[in-house]
Design a protein around this motif. Structure first.
Motif, PDB file in Angstrom:
ATOM      1  N   LEU A  78      23.772  31.457  55.090  1.00 52.27           N
ATOM      2  CA  LEU A  78      24.015  32.797  55.624  1.00 52.27           C
ATOM      3  C   LEU A  78      25.329  33.363  55.092  1.00 52.27           C
ATOM      4  CD1 LEU A  78      23.355  35.146  57.555  1.00 52.27           C
ATOM      5  CD2 LEU A  78      24.525  33.867  59.367  1.00 52.27           C
ATOM      6  N   LYS A  79      26.382  32.538  55.122  1.00 42.15           N
ATOM      7  CA  LYS A  79      27.679  33.011  54.637  1.00 42.15           C
ATOM      8  C   LYS A  79      27.618  33.300  53.140  1.00 42.15           C
ATOM      9  CE  LYS A  79      30.860  31.192  58.088  1.00 42.15           C
ATOM     10  NZ  LYS A  79      32.154  30.518  58.314  1.00 42.15           N
ATOM     11  N   LEU A  80      26.871  32.485  52.407  1.00 37.25           N
ATOM     12  CA  LEU A  80      26.724  32.719  50.971  1.00 37.25           C
ATOM     13  C   LEU A  80      26.039  34.059  50.726  1.00 37.25           C
ATOM     14  CD1 LEU A  80      27.358  31.071  48.367  1.00 37.25           C
ATOM     15  CD2 LEU A  80      24.966  30.380  48.377  1.00 37.25           C
ATOM     16  N   ALA A  81      24.978  34.342  51.487  1.00 33.64           N
ATOM     17  CA  ALA A  81      24.252  35.600  51.328  1.00 33.64           C
ATOM     18  C   ALA A  81      25.122  36.798  51.722  1.00 33.64           C
ATOM     19  CB  ALA A  81      22.973  35.576  52.166  1.00 33.64           C
ATOM     20  N   LEU A  82      25.837  36.673  52.848  1.00 29.86           N
ATOM     21  CA  LEU A  82      26.715  37.760  53.276  1.00 29.86           C
ATOM     22  C   LEU A  82      27.843  37.987  52.270  1.00 29.86           C
ATOM     23  CD1 LEU A  82      27.037  36.989  57.105  1.00 29.86           C
ATOM     24  CD2 LEU A  82      25.822  38.907  56.060  1.00 29.86           C
ATOM     25  N   GLY A  83      28.388  36.895  51.750  1.00 30.79           N
ATOM     26  CA  GLY A  83      29.452  37.013  50.760  1.00 30.79           C
ATOM     27  C   GLY A  83      28.981  37.714  49.506  1.00 30.79           C
ATOM     28  N   LEU A  84      27.780  37.356  49.036  1.00 34.39           N
ATOM     29  CA  LEU A  84      27.234  37.994  47.848  1.00 34.39           C
ATOM     30  C   LEU A  84      26.994  39.484  48.101  1.00 34.39           C
ATOM     31  CD1 LEU A  84      26.118  37.683  44.980  1.00 34.39           C
ATOM     32  CD2 LEU A  84      23.892  37.124  45.982  1.00 34.39           C
ATOM     33  N   PHE A  85      26.474  39.804  49.295  1.00 32.97           N
ATOM     34  CA  PHE A  85      26.242  41.204  49.648  1.00 32.97           C
ATOM     35  C   PHE A  85      27.542  41.991  49.641  1.00 32.97           C
ATOM     36  CE2 PHE A  85      26.348  44.450  52.990  1.00 32.97           C
ATOM     37  CZ  PHE A  85      25.351  45.312  52.545  1.00 32.97           C
ATOM     38  N   LEU A  86      28.590  41.429  50.250  1.00 34.34           N
ATOM     39  CA  LEU A  86      29.857  42.154  50.342  1.00 34.34           C
ATOM     40  C   LEU A  86      30.513  42.318  48.976  1.00 34.34           C
ATOM     41  CD1 LEU A  86      31.466  40.686  53.598  1.00 34.34           C
ATOM     42  CD2 LEU A  86      30.370  42.896  53.283  1.00 34.34           C
ATOM     43  N   VAL A  87      30.437  41.306  48.131  1.00 35.43           N
ATOM     44  CA  VAL A  87      31.014  41.412  46.789  1.00 35.43           C
ATOM     45  C   VAL A  87      30.307  42.515  45.999  1.00 35.43           C
ATOM     46  CG1 VAL A  87      31.225  40.257  44.560  1.00 35.43           C
ATOM     47  CG2 VAL A  87      31.908  39.064  46.636  1.00 35.43           C
ATOM     48  N   LEU A  88      28.979  42.505  46.033  1.00 32.32           N
ATOM     49  CA  LEU A  88      28.221  43.521  45.308  1.00 32.32           C
ATOM     50  C   LEU A  88      28.449  44.914  45.894  1.00 32.32           C
ATOM     51  CD1 LEU A  88      24.833  41.639  44.752  1.00 32.32           C
ATOM     52  CD2 LEU A  88      26.672  42.025  43.099  1.00 32.32           C
ATOM     53  N   PHE A  89      28.492  44.989  47.238  1.00 23.94           N
ATOM     54  CA  PHE A  89      28.721  46.276  47.894  1.00 23.94           C
ATOM     55  C   PHE A  89      30.121  46.789  47.564  1.00 23.94           C
ATOM     56  CE2 PHE A  89      29.472  49.235  51.373  1.00 23.94           C
ATOM     57  CZ  PHE A  89      28.237  49.861  51.489  1.00 23.94           C
ATOM     58  N   GLY A  90      31.116  45.889  47.590  1.00 21.50           N
ATOM     59  CA  GLY A  90      32.477  46.289  47.255  1.00 21.50           C
ATOM     60  C   GLY A  90      32.591  46.770  45.820  1.00 21.50           C
ATOM     61  N   ALA A  91      31.938  46.069  44.889  1.00 25.23           N
ATOM     62  CA  ALA A  91      31.966  46.487  43.487  1.00 25.23           C
ATOM     63  C   ALA A  91      31.300  47.851  43.311  1.00 25.23           C
ATOM     64  CB  ALA A  91      31.268  45.431  42.623  1.00 25.23           C
ATOM     65  N   LYS A 134      28.586  48.476  56.625  1.00 26.44           N
ATOM     66  CA  LYS A 134      29.906  47.958  56.304  1.00 26.44           C
ATOM     67  C   LYS A 134      30.411  46.983  57.364  1.00 26.44           C
ATOM     68  CE  LYS A 134      31.263  52.190  53.861  1.00 26.44           C
ATOM     69  NZ  LYS A 134      32.238  53.309  53.769  1.00 26.44           N
ATOM     70  N   ASN A 135      30.192  47.309  58.629  1.00 21.60           N
ATOM     71  CA  ASN A 135      30.765  46.502  59.707  1.00 21.60           C
ATOM     72  C   ASN A 135      29.850  45.388  60.190  1.00 21.60           C
ATOM     73  OD1 ASN A 135      33.140  48.083  59.800  1.00 21.60           O
ATOM     74  ND2 ASN A 135      32.111  49.618  61.044  1.00 21.60           N
ATOM     75  N   ALA A 136      28.542  45.617  60.174  1.00 20.70           N
ATOM     76  CA  ALA A 136      27.608  44.615  60.692  1.00 20.70           C
ATOM     77  C   ALA A 136      27.722  43.267  59.983  1.00 20.70           C
ATOM     78  CB  ALA A 136      26.184  45.146  60.632  1.00 20.70           C
ATOM     79  N   PRO A 137      27.793  43.209  58.637  1.00 22.87           N
ATOM     80  CA  PRO A 137      27.918  41.891  57.994  1.00 22.87           C
ATOM     81  C   PRO A 137      29.179  41.136  58.407  1.00 22.87           C
ATOM     82  CG  PRO A 137      27.279  43.550  56.391  1.00 22.87           C
ATOM     83  CD  PRO A 137      27.649  44.285  57.647  1.00 22.87           C
ATOM     84  N   LEU A 138      30.268  41.867  58.629  1.00 24.15           N
ATOM     85  CA  LEU A 138      31.507  41.212  59.040  1.00 24.15           C
ATOM     86  C   LEU A 138      31.386  40.639  60.449  1.00 24.15           C
ATOM     87  CD1 LEU A 138      34.048  43.866  57.684  1.00 24.15           C
ATOM     88  CD2 LEU A 138      33.389  41.700  56.619  1.00 24.15           C
ATOM     89  N   THR A 139      30.729  41.381  61.338  1.00 19.91           N
ATOM     90  CA  THR A 139      30.529  40.901  62.704  1.00 19.91           C
ATOM     91  C   THR A 139      29.574  39.716  62.725  1.00 19.91           C
ATOM     92  OG1 THR A 139      30.880  43.153  63.532  1.00 19.91           O
ATOM     93  CG2 THR A 139      29.872  41.577  65.044  1.00 19.91           C
ATOM     94  N   ILE A 140      28.521  39.770  61.911  1.00 19.55           N
ATOM     95  CA  ILE A 140      27.593  38.648  61.821  1.00 19.55           C
ATOM     96  C   ILE A 140      28.308  37.411  61.290  1.00 19.55           C
ATOM     97  CG2 ILE A 140      25.556  37.796  60.589  1.00 19.55           C
ATOM     98  CD1 ILE A 140      24.455  40.651  60.706  1.00 19.55           C
TER      99      ILE A 140
END
Length: 225
Positions: A78-91, A134-140
């Motif tokens: 889960l953390k790997l998936a969220l991390g990948l999502f945030l990196v791609l979203f941030g880029a 933006k906020n939901a992945p961080l809370t999850i």
């Protein structure tokens, strides 16, 4: 519990400095019913964060998020998936940022804030907290960290409460300035709104990229240990 708090405070701080909710509450405070609507918006935000975090804890505990005080494999995934999502979203956000910050535009729905009823203001706060991409992945991610630490239920709830309080500071500060700042409050809040509007995309892009890398590292560590 101290280790867990150290892990989730970064997520809470990132949620707290999310520019769009800050801009929204400042715009709400400038409406004729600003005092009431500002409080309702903040309560909706708190309910949204609490509900999403609690749902994650409810899923994590029976699903075996912790095995012998070590995060389970699915937590790492889960953390790997969220991390990948945030990196791609941030880029993506960084690539789409306006070259001239003064040309930054606010979402169209913000122009209708002064026409929203108190119930819709509450719902807006809830949605920006729990349903926002933006906020939901961080809370999850925070809920997963708390749920995978092997803490007693009471300490899990306390950790989630601390996360919610820290994550709400971005709204509580403008609300406090409005309620206690007198005539100068409007000028102060207006300056904050202008800065947040101009730098919204860049700020969130950097935060997501950094936190995404952290989650990727956490996920890889869990899956390989």
């Amino acid at each position: 519990m101290g280790h867990v708090l150290g892990d989730v405070l970064g997520f809470a701080a990132a949620v707290a400095v999310s520019p769009l909710p800050i801009i929204a509450v400042i715009l709400i405070l400038a409406t004729p019913r600003g005092r009431l609507n500002g409080v309702l918006f903040t309560i909706g935000w708190i309910v949204g964060l609490s509900a999403l975090g609690a749902a994650m804890l409810a899923i994590a505990s029976p699903a075996g998020a912790s095995a012998h005080n070590h995060p389970a494999t699915w937590v790492g995934a889960l953390k790997l998936a969220l991390g990948l999502f945030l990196v791609l979203f941030g880029a993506r956000q960084w690539h789409r940022r306006p070259k001239d910050p003064s040309q930054a535009q606010l979402p169209k729905w913000m122009s209708a804030i002064d026409r929203l009823t108190p119930v819709k203001i509450f719902a807006l706060g809830l949605a920006l907290a729990a349903l926002n991409a933006k906020n939901a992945p961080l809370t999850i991610a925070a809920g997963a960290s708390i749920g995978s630490a092997g803490l007693p239920v009471g300490q899990q709830i306390a950790s989630l409460a601390i996360f919610v309080v820290i994550a709400t500071l971005g709204l509580l500060v403008p609300l406090g300035v409005f309620l206690l700042g007198g005539e100068r409050a409007r000028t102060t809040l207006g300056n904050w709104k202008d800065w947040a509007a101009q730098h919204n995309v860049a700020v969130m892009a950097v935060l997501f990229f950094v936190l995404g890398l952290k989650l990727l590292g956490d996920g890889i560590s869990i899956l390989t240990s």
